[in-house]
Motif scaffolding. Structure first.
Motif, short mmCIF file in Angstrom:
data_model
loop_
_atom_site.label_atom_id
_atom_site.label_comp_id
_atom_site.label_asym_id
_atom_site.label_seq_id
_atom_site.Cartn_x
_atom_site.Cartn_y
_atom_site.Cartn_z
N LEU A 1 36.25 -16.19 48.95
CA LEU A 1 35.96 -14.88 49.44
C LEU A 1 34.75 -14.10 49.41
O LEU A 1 34.17 -13.52 50.30
CB LEU A 1 37.18 -13.91 48.85
CG LEU A 1 37.38 -12.75 49.39
CD1 LEU A 1 37.68 -12.70 50.82
CD2 LEU A 1 38.54 -11.89 48.63
N LYS A 2 33.97 -13.98 48.05
CA LYS A 2 32.54 -13.48 48.08
C LYS A 2 31.74 -14.10 48.97
O LYS A 2 31.04 -13.32 49.62
CB LYS A 2 32.14 -13.65 46.60
CG LYS A 2 32.97 -12.82 45.47
CD LYS A 2 32.35 -12.89 44.15
CE LYS A 2 33.20 -12.11 43.11
NZ LYS A 2 32.61 -12.32 41.71
N GLU A 3 31.79 -15.49 49.25
CA GLU A 3 30.79 -16.09 50.07
C GLU A 3 31.14 -15.69 51.45
O GLU A 3 30.20 -15.25 52.26
CB GLU A 3 30.83 -17.48 49.91
CG GLU A 3 30.39 -18.21 48.73
CD GLU A 3 30.66 -19.75 48.60
OE1 GLU A 3 31.05 -20.16 49.49
OE2 GLU A 3 30.17 -20.07 47.50
N LEU A 4 32.40 -15.62 51.69
CA LEU A 4 32.79 -15.09 53.05
C LEU A 4 32.33 -13.70 53.40
O LEU A 4 31.77 -13.23 54.27
CB LEU A 4 34.17 -15.13 53.13
CG LEU A 4 34.77 -14.78 54.73
CD1 LEU A 4 34.20 -15.38 55.75
CD2 LEU A 4 36.20 -14.86 54.72
N ILE B 1 42.40 -19.52 41.35
CA ILE B 1 42.26 -18.20 41.75
C ILE B 1 40.78 -17.91 41.83
O ILE B 1 39.87 -17.03 42.91
CB ILE B 1 42.98 -17.18 40.73
CG1 ILE B 1 44.29 -16.95 41.12
CG2 ILE B 1 42.28 -15.52 40.87
CD1 ILE B 1 45.21 -16.16 40.05
N GLU B 2 39.95 -18.25 40.82
CA GLU B 2 38.43 -18.32 40.97
C GLU B 2 37.64 -18.76 41.98
O GLU B 2 37.06 -18.35 42.46
CB GLU B 2 38.12 -18.81 39.45
CG GLU B 2 38.31 -17.92 38.24
CD GLU B 2 37.70 -18.62 37.03
OE1 GLU B 2 37.37 -19.93 37.10
OE2 GLU B 2 37.92 -18.06 35.79
N THR B 3 38.14 -20.09 42.36
CA THR B 3 37.85 -20.83 43.62
C THR B 3 37.91 -19.94 44.67
O THR B 3 37.14 -19.43 45.66
CB THR B 3 38.25 -22.00 43.83
OG1 THR B 3 38.05 -23.03 42.65
CG2 THR B 3 37.70 -22.83 44.86
N LEU C 1 48.37 -22.55 33.59
CA LEU C 1 47.60 -21.35 33.54
C LEU C 1 46.35 -21.42 33.98
O LEU C 1 45.54 -20.79 34.78
CB LEU C 1 47.83 -20.35 32.55
CG LEU C 1 49.19 -19.86 31.97
CD1 LEU C 1 49.26 -19.12 30.63
CD2 LEU C 1 49.68 -18.68 33.11
N GLU C 2 45.70 -22.39 33.28
CA GLU C 2 44.23 -22.70 33.36
C GLU C 2 43.99 -23.27 35.00
O GLU C 2 43.18 -22.75 35.71
CB GLU C 2 43.66 -24.01 32.56
CG GLU C 2 43.61 -23.35 31.20
CD GLU C 2 43.29 -24.70 30.18
OE1 GLU C 2 43.28 -25.75 30.62
OE2 GLU C 2 42.79 -24.40 29.08
N ALA C 3 45.14 -24.05 35.52
CA ALA C 3 44.94 -24.62 36.96
C ALA C 3 45.08 -23.35 37.88
O ALA C 3 44.38 -23.34 38.69
CB ALA C 3 46.25 -25.58 36.98
N THR C 4 46.01 -22.64 37.49
CA THR C 4 46.06 -21.14 38.33
C THR C 4 44.89 -20.18 38.32
O THR C 4 44.39 -19.97 39.29
CB THR C 4 47.32 -20.56 37.87
OG1 THR C 4 48.43 -21.08 38.16
CG2 THR C 4 47.51 -19.26 38.96
#
Length: 214
Positions: free
Chosen positions: A151-154, A144-146, A137-140
Motif C-alpha cells: 500500500l505504501k508503494e502504491l 499485514i506488513e506485506t 500471529l506471526e503469519a498474520t
C-alpha cells in the motif's frame, strides 16, 4: 446513490504546480486569515464518509466494559466471597444452614478439581497451543506488513504519477498563460494603433476640409 457513485469528483487544485503560497508567505497568511473568517463547518458529511460504527452493539457486557474504560473508571474488585467457606452463623445452627454450608463446600471442592484438570491440560497441551497461536500471529503479522508495504508503494506511485501529471499540466498552463499575455498585448497594440490611425485620419480629413475651403 448510483448517480453519486458514477459521478467522479472534480478538483481544480494543482498543489504540485500552484506553489505561490510557498513562494510568498504573506499570501499564505492572508489566505489563512480569510479561511478562518469565512470557514463554516458543514453539518453533513460527504457521501463517501462511512457512518459511525457502534462497537459491541450486540454484547451489553463488552459495551459496558468499553464505556468503563473510556471514562477511566477503576476495574471492579474481584469478588472473593464465593471462594470462602463460611459456616453457619447462628448458634445452634439449623439443618438448613448446615446443608447450605455443606453444598457450598462441595461446590468449592468441585471447582478446585476443575482447576486441577485445567492446569493438567494446560501443562500437557498448553505449550504446543501457545506455539501454534504464536505461529499464526506471526503469519498474520507478516501478511499485514506485506500488505502495508504494498500500500505504501502504491501510495508513492500514485503521488509520483499525480506530480508528473500536474507538472505536465502546469507547463501547459504556463504556456497558455504566456500565449494569452502575448495575445492581450497584441490586441492592446492593435487598439492603440487603431486609435492613432483614427487620429491621423481625422487630422487628414480636417486638413482636406481646410484646403477645400481655400
Amino acid at each position: 446513490m448510483a448517480t453519486t457513485a458514477s459521478t467522479p469528483d472534480i478538483f481544480d487544485s494543482l498543489p504540485y504546480y500552484d506553489d505561490d503560497l510557498q513562494k510568498f508567505p504573506h499570501l499564505k497568511l492572508k489566505v489563512e486569515q480569510e479561511l478562518a473568517r469565512e470557514f463554516k463547518p458543514s453539518s453533513t458529511l460527504h457521501p463517501r464518509v462511512p457512518s459511525p460504527v457502534e462497537l459491541f452493539s450486540n454484547n451489553p457486557l463488552l459495551k459496558a466494559e468499553l464505556q468503563r474504560a473510556a471514562s477511566n473508571q477503576p476495574f471492579p474488585t474481584l469478588d472473593s466471597i464465593r471462594y470462602s467457606l463460611p459456616g453457619p452463623t447462628s448458634q445452634p445452627a439449623t439443618d438448613k444452614e448446615w446443608k447450605d454450608a455443606l453444598d457450598n463446600a462441595y461446590a468449592q471442592l468441585q471447582h478446585q478439581r476443575i482447576r486441577q484438570n485445567n492446569l493438567a491440560l494446560l501443562q500437557t497441551y498448553g505449550s504446543n497451543a501457545w506455539r501454534i497461536q504464536n505461529y499464526l500471529l506471526e503469519a498474520t503479522t507478516t501478511q499485514i506488513e506485506t500488505a502495508l508495504e504494498e500500500l505504501k508503494e502504491l501510495t508513492v506511485e500514485v503521488n509520483r504519477e499525480r506530480k508528473n501529471t500536474q507538472d505536465q499540466l502546469g507547463k501547459q498552463l504556463t504556456a497558455l498563460e504566456t500565449r494569452w499575455t502575448e495575445l492581450i498585448s497584441s490586441v492592446l497594440q492593435i487598439e492603440m494603433a487603431n486609435v492613432a490611425l483614427d487620429a491621423e485620419i481625422e487630422r487628414l480629413n480636417k486638413k482636406e476640409a481646410d484646403l477645400a475651403g481655400l
